[in-house]
Structures are given as structure tokens and as C-alpha cells.
Motif scaffolding. Structure first.
Motif, PDB file in Angstrom:
ATOM      1  N   LEU A  17      96.283  -3.174  12.660  1.00 61.06           N
ATOM      2  CA  LEU A  17      97.727  -2.927  12.691  1.00 61.06           C
ATOM      3  C   LEU A  17      98.480  -4.106  13.317  1.00 61.06           C
ATOM      4  CD1 LEU A  17      97.690   0.830  13.710  1.00 61.06           C
ATOM      5  CD2 LEU A  17      98.318  -0.111  11.473  1.00 61.06           C
ATOM      6  N   LEU A  18      97.932  -4.675  14.383  1.00 63.25           N
ATOM      7  CA  LEU A  18      98.571  -5.838  14.999  1.00 63.25           C
ATOM      8  C   LEU A  18      98.616  -7.005  14.021  1.00 63.25           C
ATOM      9  CD1 LEU A  18      96.924  -5.577  18.507  1.00 63.25           C
ATOM     10  CD2 LEU A  18      99.400  -5.514  18.069  1.00 63.25           C
ATOM     11  N   ASP A  19      97.547  -7.193  13.282  1.00 64.26           N
ATOM     12  CA  ASP A  19      97.527  -8.265  12.276  1.00 64.26           C
ATOM     13  C   ASP A  19      98.556  -8.021  11.180  1.00 64.26           C
ATOM     14  OD1 ASP A  19      95.550  -9.509  13.734  1.00 64.26           O
ATOM     15  OD2 ASP A  19      93.912  -8.892  12.415  1.00 64.26           O
ATOM     16  N   ARG A  20      98.775  -6.770  10.840  1.00 63.21           N
ATOM     17  CA  ARG A  20      99.824  -6.464   9.850  1.00 63.21           C
ATOM     18  C   ARG A  20     101.207  -6.741  10.422  1.00 63.21           C
ATOM     19  NH1 ARG A  20      99.334  -0.792   7.285  1.00 63.21           N
ATOM     20  NH2 ARG A  20     101.229  -1.525   6.283  1.00 63.21           N
ATOM     21  N   LEU A  21     101.396  -6.431  11.702  1.00 62.81           N
ATOM     22  CA  LEU A  21     102.693  -6.704  12.329  1.00 62.81           C
ATOM     23  C   LEU A  21     103.032  -8.187  12.259  1.00 62.81           C
ATOM     24  CD1 LEU A  21     102.718  -4.511  15.563  1.00 62.81           C
ATOM     25  CD2 LEU A  21     104.382  -4.448  13.704  1.00 62.81           C
ATOM     26  N   VAL A  22     102.047  -9.022  12.508  1.00 64.06           N
ATOM     27  CA  VAL A  22     102.251 -10.472  12.505  1.00 64.06           C
ATOM     28  C   VAL A  22     102.764 -10.950  11.149  1.00 64.06           C
ATOM     29  CG1 VAL A  22     100.987 -12.666  12.649  1.00 64.06           C
ATOM     30  CG2 VAL A  22     100.573 -10.882  14.338  1.00 64.06           C
ATOM     31  N   GLU A  23     102.446 -10.233  10.100  1.00 67.90           N
ATOM     32  CA  GLU A  23     102.844 -10.633   8.745  1.00 67.90           C
ATOM     33  C   GLU A  23     104.302 -10.323   8.418  1.00 67.90           C
ATOM     34  OE1 GLU A  23     100.022  -8.731   6.203  1.00 67.90           O
ATOM     35  OE2 GLU A  23      98.351  -9.922   6.961  1.00 67.90           O
ATOM     36  N   PHE A  24     104.974  -9.498   9.236  1.00 64.06           N
ATOM     37  CA  PHE A  24     106.381  -9.197   8.978  1.00 64.06           C
ATOM     38  C   PHE A  24     107.213 -10.453   9.204  1.00 64.06           C
ATOM     39  CE2 PHE A  24     104.960  -4.849   9.491  1.00 64.06           C
ATOM     40  CZ  PHE A  24     105.761  -4.152   8.591  1.00 64.06           C
ATOM     41  N   GLU A  25     107.936 -10.875   8.179  1.00 58.70           N
ATOM     42  CA  GLU A  25     108.706 -12.113   8.233  1.00 58.70           C
ATOM     43  C   GLU A  25     109.830 -12.065   9.265  1.00 58.70           C
ATOM     44  OE1 GLU A  25     110.049 -13.308   4.390  1.00 58.70           O
ATOM     45  OE2 GLU A  25     108.035 -13.247   3.546  1.00 58.70           O
ATOM     46  N   ASP A  26     110.429 -10.891   9.460  1.00 52.10           N
ATOM     47  CA  ASP A  26     111.575 -10.807  10.361  1.00 52.10           C
ATOM     48  C   ASP A  26     111.197 -10.422  11.789  1.00 52.10           C
ATOM     49  OD1 ASP A  26     110.824  -8.289   9.556  1.00 52.10           O
ATOM     50  OD2 ASP A  26     112.850  -7.537   9.255  1.00 52.10           O
ATOM     51  N   LEU A  27     109.918 -10.497  12.114  1.00 49.08           N
ATOM     52  CA  LEU A  27     109.465 -10.185  13.467  1.00 49.08           C
ATOM     53  C   LEU A  27     109.826 -11.338  14.405  1.00 49.08           C
ATOM     54  CD1 LEU A  27     107.832  -7.918  14.895  1.00 49.08           C
ATOM     55  CD2 LEU A  27     105.836  -9.370  14.634  1.00 49.08           C
ATOM     56  N   ASP A  28     110.339 -11.000  15.552  1.00 43.90           N
ATOM     57  CA  ASP A  28     110.687 -11.985  16.570  1.00 43.90           C
ATOM     58  C   ASP A  28     109.452 -12.831  16.907  1.00 43.90           C
ATOM     59  OD1 ASP A  28     110.699 -12.449  19.768  1.00 43.90           O
ATOM     60  OD2 ASP A  28     112.720 -12.621  18.927  1.00 43.90           O
ATOM     61  N   GLU A  29     109.647 -14.127  17.080  1.00 42.46           N
ATOM     62  CA  GLU A  29     108.524 -15.045  17.304  1.00 42.46           C
ATOM     63  C   GLU A  29     107.754 -14.718  18.583  1.00 42.46           C
ATOM     64  OE1 GLU A  29     105.866 -17.562  15.996  1.00 42.46           O
ATOM     65  OE2 GLU A  29     107.674 -17.070  14.866  1.00 42.46           O
ATOM     66  N   GLU A  30     108.443 -14.311  19.635  1.00 45.92           N
ATOM     67  CA  GLU A  30     107.761 -13.951  20.880  1.00 45.92           C
ATOM     68  C   GLU A  30     106.906 -12.701  20.706  1.00 45.92           C
ATOM     69  OE1 GLU A  30     110.374 -13.820  24.262  1.00 45.92           O
ATOM     70  OE2 GLU A  30     111.353 -15.673  23.659  1.00 45.92           O
ATOM     71  N   VAL A  31     107.428 -11.741  19.953  1.00 45.24           N
ATOM     72  CA  VAL A  31     106.676 -10.513  19.681  1.00 45.24           C
ATOM     73  C   VAL A  31     105.471 -10.840  18.799  1.00 45.24           C
ATOM     74  CG1 VAL A  31     106.771  -8.221  18.624  1.00 45.24           C
ATOM     75  CG2 VAL A  31     108.703  -9.052  19.983  1.00 45.24           C
ATOM     76  N   ARG A  32     105.662 -11.720  17.836  1.00 45.38           N
ATOM     77  CA  ARG A  32     104.564 -12.147  16.972  1.00 45.38           C
ATOM     78  C   ARG A  32     103.438 -12.764  17.811  1.00 45.38           C
ATOM     79  NH1 ARG A  32     105.256 -12.964  11.889  1.00 45.38           N
ATOM     80  NH2 ARG A  32     107.454 -13.489  12.148  1.00 45.38           N
ATOM     81  N   THR A  33     103.810 -13.625  18.745  1.00 40.70           N
ATOM     82  CA  THR A  33     102.823 -14.260  19.620  1.00 40.70           C
ATOM     83  C   THR A  33     102.085 -13.218  20.455  1.00 40.70           C
ATOM     84  OG1 THR A  33     104.125 -16.293  19.697  1.00 40.70           O
ATOM     85  CG2 THR A  33     102.508 -15.968  21.454  1.00 40.70           C
ATOM     86  N   LEU A  34     102.795 -12.236  20.988  1.00 34.95           N
ATOM     87  CA  LEU A  34     102.157 -11.179  21.774  1.00 34.95           C
ATOM     88  C   LEU A  34     101.193 -10.359  20.922  1.00 34.95           C
ATOM     89  CD1 LEU A  34     105.161  -9.894  23.917  1.00 34.95           C
ATOM     90  CD2 LEU A  34     103.143 -11.138  24.720  1.00 34.95           C
ATOM     91  N   CYS A  35     101.586 -10.060  19.705  1.00 34.56           N
ATOM     92  CA  CYS A  35     100.713  -9.302  18.802  1.00 34.56           C
ATOM     93  C   CYS A  35      99.451 -10.092  18.477  1.00 34.56           C
ATOM     94  CB  CYS A  35     101.458  -8.930  17.521  1.00 34.56           C
ATOM     95  SG  CYS A  35     102.748  -7.708  17.744  1.00 34.56           S
ATOM     96  N   GLU A  36      99.608 -11.386  18.247  1.00 39.79           N
ATOM     97  CA  GLU A  36      98.448 -12.238  17.965  1.00 39.79           C
ATOM     98  C   GLU A  36      97.505 -12.281  19.160  1.00 39.79           C
ATOM     99  OE1 GLU A  36     100.449 -15.868  16.949  1.00 39.79           O
ATOM    100  OE2 GLU A  36     100.460 -15.385  14.808  1.00 39.79           O
ATOM    101  N   ARG A  37      98.064 -12.430  20.366  1.00 43.37           N
ATOM    102  CA  ARG A  37      97.242 -12.460  21.576  1.00 43.37           C
ATOM    103  C   ARG A  37      96.504 -11.151  21.777  1.00 43.37           C
ATOM    104  NH1 ARG A  37     100.940 -13.645  26.394  1.00 43.37           N
ATOM    105  NH2 ARG A  37      99.047 -13.020  27.495  1.00 43.37           N
ATOM    106  N   ALA A  38      97.211 -10.029  21.581  1.00 43.22           N
ATOM    107  CA  ALA A  38      96.587  -8.717  21.755  1.00 43.22           C
ATOM    108  C   ALA A  38      95.458  -8.523  20.755  1.00 43.22           C
ATOM    109  CB  ALA A  38      97.634  -7.613  21.608  1.00 43.22           C
ATOM    110  N   SER A  39      95.680  -8.929  19.524  1.00 46.95           N
ATOM    111  CA  SER A  39      94.658  -8.792  18.491  1.00 46.95           C
ATOM    112  C   SER A  39      93.422  -9.607  18.852  1.00 46.95           C
ATOM    113  CB  SER A  39      95.224  -9.249  17.142  1.00 46.95           C
ATOM    114  OG  SER A  39      94.234  -9.208  16.152  1.00 46.95           O
ATOM    115  N   ARG A  40      93.634 -10.857  19.266  1.00 46.19           N
ATOM    116  CA  ARG A  40      92.505 -11.723  19.643  1.00 46.19           C
ATOM    117  C   ARG A  40      91.748 -11.170  20.838  1.00 46.19           C
ATOM    118  NH1 ARG A  40      96.184 -16.104  18.709  1.00 46.19           N
ATOM    119  NH2 ARG A  40      96.526 -16.152  20.944  1.00 46.19           N
ATOM    120  N   ARG A  41      92.474 -10.659  21.821  1.00 52.93           N
ATOM    121  CA  ARG A  41      91.836 -10.131  23.022  1.00 52.93           C
ATOM    122  C   ARG A  41      90.984  -8.913  22.683  1.00 52.93           C
ATOM    123  NH1 ARG A  41      95.085  -9.848  28.415  1.00 52.93           N
ATOM    124  NH2 ARG A  41      94.984 -12.053  27.934  1.00 52.93           N
TER     125      ARG A  41
END
Length: 69
Positions: A32-56
Motif C-alpha cells: 500500500l505504501l508503494d502504491r501511495l508513492v505512485e500518486f502524482e499529486d502526493l506531497d513530496e515530503e509525504v512521498r519520502t516518508l512513505c518510501e522510508r516506511a516501506s523500506r524500513r
């Protein structure tokens, strides 16, 4: 933009994993976090947090799998 239900699903899976250690919930949260990252209109800071959470989460699963072997 992701719906409130989508965000709730992500948070639910994260909490289930945190509370129980359920690996399935971790995998669902990663997906689900990886899908969130794919949303084009997602705030860049939120995208970074989602990527970090997914990796962790993914790193935690890999460590758990390696320790079990």
C-alpha cells in the motif's frame, strides 16, 4: 489523491504489524505504501516518508527471514 479509506487501510496495516508483528500486515503495508508513492499529486515530503516506511518494513522482514533461517 488517495482517499481517506486508502489512508486508513495503510495505517491499519501498519498498526496491526506494530502491535502483533504480523508479517502479512507488514507486506500489505509495504504494498500500500508503494502504491501511495505512485500518486502524482502526493506531497513530496509525504512521498519520502512513505518510501522510508516501506523500506524500513521491508528491511525488517528480510532480517526476520534471515534470522529464522
Amino acid at each position: 489523491m488517495p482517499t481517506n479509506s486508502f489512508w486508513a487501510g495503510v495505517l491499519s496495516q501498519l498498526l496491526i504489524h506494530q502491535e502483533t508483528g504480523c508479517q502479512h500486515s507488514a507486506r500489505h503495508a509495504i504494498r500500500l505504501l508503494d502504491r501511495l508513492v505512485e500518486f502524482e499529486d502526493l506531497d513530496e515530503e509525504v512521498r519520502t516518508l512513505c518510501e522510508r516506511a516501506s523500506r524500513r518494513l521491508e528491511t525488517g522482514l528480510e532480517c526476520r527471514d534471515a534470522c529464522a533461517a
